[in-house]
Design an enzyme around this catalytic site. Structure first.
Site, mmCIF file in Angstrom:
data_model
loop_
_atom_site.group_PDB
_atom_site.id
_atom_site.type_symbol
_atom_site.label_atom_id
_atom_site.label_comp_id
_atom_site.label_asym_id
_atom_site.label_seq_id
_atom_site.Cartn_x
_atom_site.Cartn_y
_atom_site.Cartn_z
ATOM 1 N N GLU A 108 6.287 -3.991 12.558
ATOM 2 C CA GLU A 108 5.985 -3.133 13.698
ATOM 3 C C GLU A 108 4.500 -2.812 13.804
ATOM 4 O OE1 GLU A 108 7.956 0.818 15.576
ATOM 5 O OE2 GLU A 108 7.095 1.089 13.580
ATOM 6 N N ASP A 109 3.812 -2.797 12.685
ATOM 7 C CA ASP A 109 2.401 -2.429 12.702
ATOM 8 C C ASP A 109 1.509 -3.487 13.335
ATOM 9 O OD1 ASP A 109 2.702 0.097 11.514
ATOM 10 O OD2 ASP A 109 2.776 -0.796 9.522
ATOM 11 N N ARG A 158 -4.975 5.386 9.975
ATOM 12 C CA ARG A 158 -4.968 3.961 10.289
ATOM 13 C C ARG A 158 -5.398 3.641 11.721
ATOM 14 N NH1 ARG A 158 -1.574 1.259 6.478
ATOM 15 N NH2 ARG A 158 -2.068 2.192 4.458
ATOM 16 N N HIS A 196 1.876 7.224 9.324
ATOM 17 C CA HIS A 196 1.847 6.877 10.739
ATOM 18 C C HIS A 196 2.541 7.958 11.557
ATOM 19 C CE1 HIS A 196 1.713 2.461 9.318
ATOM 20 N NE2 HIS A 196 0.549 2.696 9.916
ATOM 21 N N CYS A 205 9.774 0.557 11.260
ATOM 22 C CA CYS A 205 8.659 -0.354 10.991
ATOM 23 C C CYS A 205 9.107 -1.741 10.531
ATOM 24 C CB CYS A 205 7.681 0.253 9.987
ATOM 25 S SG CYS A 205 8.384 0.771 8.443
ATOM 26 N N LEU A 213 0.823 -1.206 0.000
ATOM 27 C CA LEU A 213 0.000 0.000 0.000
ATOM 28 C C LEU A 213 0.860 1.260 0.000
ATOM 29 C CD1 LEU A 213 -2.534 -1.104 2.765
ATOM 30 C CD2 LEU A 213 -2.957 -1.070 0.295
ATOM 31 N N ARG A 220 -4.370 -5.873 5.816
ATOM 32 C CA ARG A 220 -3.202 -6.183 6.651
ATOM 33 C C ARG A 220 -3.552 -7.020 7.887
ATOM 34 N NH1 ARG A 220 1.203 -1.838 7.659
ATOM 35 N NH2 ARG A 220 2.231 -3.834 8.054
ATOM 36 N N ASP A 263 2.438 -6.081 2.621
ATOM 37 C CA ASP A 263 3.065 -5.188 3.594
ATOM 38 C C ASP A 263 3.584 -5.899 4.834
ATOM 39 O OD1 ASP A 263 2.575 -2.365 2.508
ATOM 40 O OD2 ASP A 263 0.567 -3.230 2.395
#
Length: 258
Positions: free
Chosen positions: A67-68, A133, A163, A248, A19, A87, A62
């Protein structure tokens, strides 16, 4: 002793489909991205970090941006519920990896959304970006999970980048650094230091004053060197094409005790 554990996840075959939100799409070289990722992981290891590979999620372009998928505070892993629905399948393997390391696990539940890249910890203060997000309900649930552990949760607006940690990170002394055109309100941070490049706002604290930084920010690295820090530079150019940065590509678990 505090741990130096890091979760990482190697880039998958669909990386180039990742993305992009605030930048134009550019071609990504998967082979070069893999070499850059391997160098990044080796730098962590060279500086005393034990790395654990989260199981691949090859259908998720992704997934390398691990980290997300979760946020750590003390020994608690708060599993994210990514704002991008595509995701969310990345999260179960991150749960398994965190549990295997002995973390207590909590999770964000619908209708909350939270991306780990929206969470910046500075001591016991947890800044959470409210933007594309991460929603208000996600922040409420994070507050409920972490405030009983001693966290002070502060929500801040994010509108100019993907972010919060695309805009700001923090130095070992707690100073928040950021590239001013991308920070909604620098005055929200008690100590703010502007840096001259967008990617110069992103540092991973390796320990002992060493800062993992992207090679695309030489002026920022020079500035931080002048302040007594030791930048450790890596090329992550293929991931920067997907709005990625040095933070990330790993989840750092600093407060697990052996």
């Amino acid at each position: 002793m505090p741990s130096q554990q890091a979760l990482v996840r190697r880039p998958g075959p669909r990386l180039a489909e990742g993305l992009v939100t605030h930048i134009d799409r550019r071609p990504v070289d998967p082979a070069l991205a893999l070499r850059q990722w391997e160098t990044y992981v080796q730098v962590l290891r060279d500086h005393g970090w034990q790395t654990t590979e989260v199981a691949p999620a090859d259908d998720c372009p992704d997934a390398v941006f691990v980290e997300d998928t979760l946020v750590m505070f003390r020994n608690v892993a708060l599993l994210a519920r990514p704002g991008a629905g595509s995701r969310r399948p990345e999260v179960p393997a991150a749960r398994a990896a965190a549990e295997a390391l002995g973390c207590s696990v909590n999770e964000i539940r619908a209708p909350g959304t939270l991306d780990g890249g929206d969470v910046l910890k500075v001591g016991d203060t947890v800044h959470v970006g409210r933007g594309g997000r991460t929603n208000a309900e996600g922040i409420r649930q994070l507050r409920a999970a972490f405030e009983p552990l001693g966290a002070r949760v502060v929500a801040v607006p994010v509108s100019r980048v993907l972010h919060l940690k695309s805009a700001v990170t923090a130095l070992p002394d707690g100073t928040v650094i950021g590239y001013p055109p991308l920070v909604d309100d620098p005055a929200l941070f008690p100590r703010f230091l502007p840096v001259p490049e967008e990617s110069g706002a992103h540092v991973v604290l390796l320990g002992g004053g060493r800062l993992l930084m992207a090679a695309s920010a030489p002026k920022s690295a020079e500035l931080l060197t002048d302040l007594g820090y030791q930048p450790v530079v890596v090329d992550i150019g293929e991931f920067e094409k997907l709005e990625g940065c040095v933070t990330c590509l790993s989840v750092r678990l600093r407060e697990l005790y052996a």
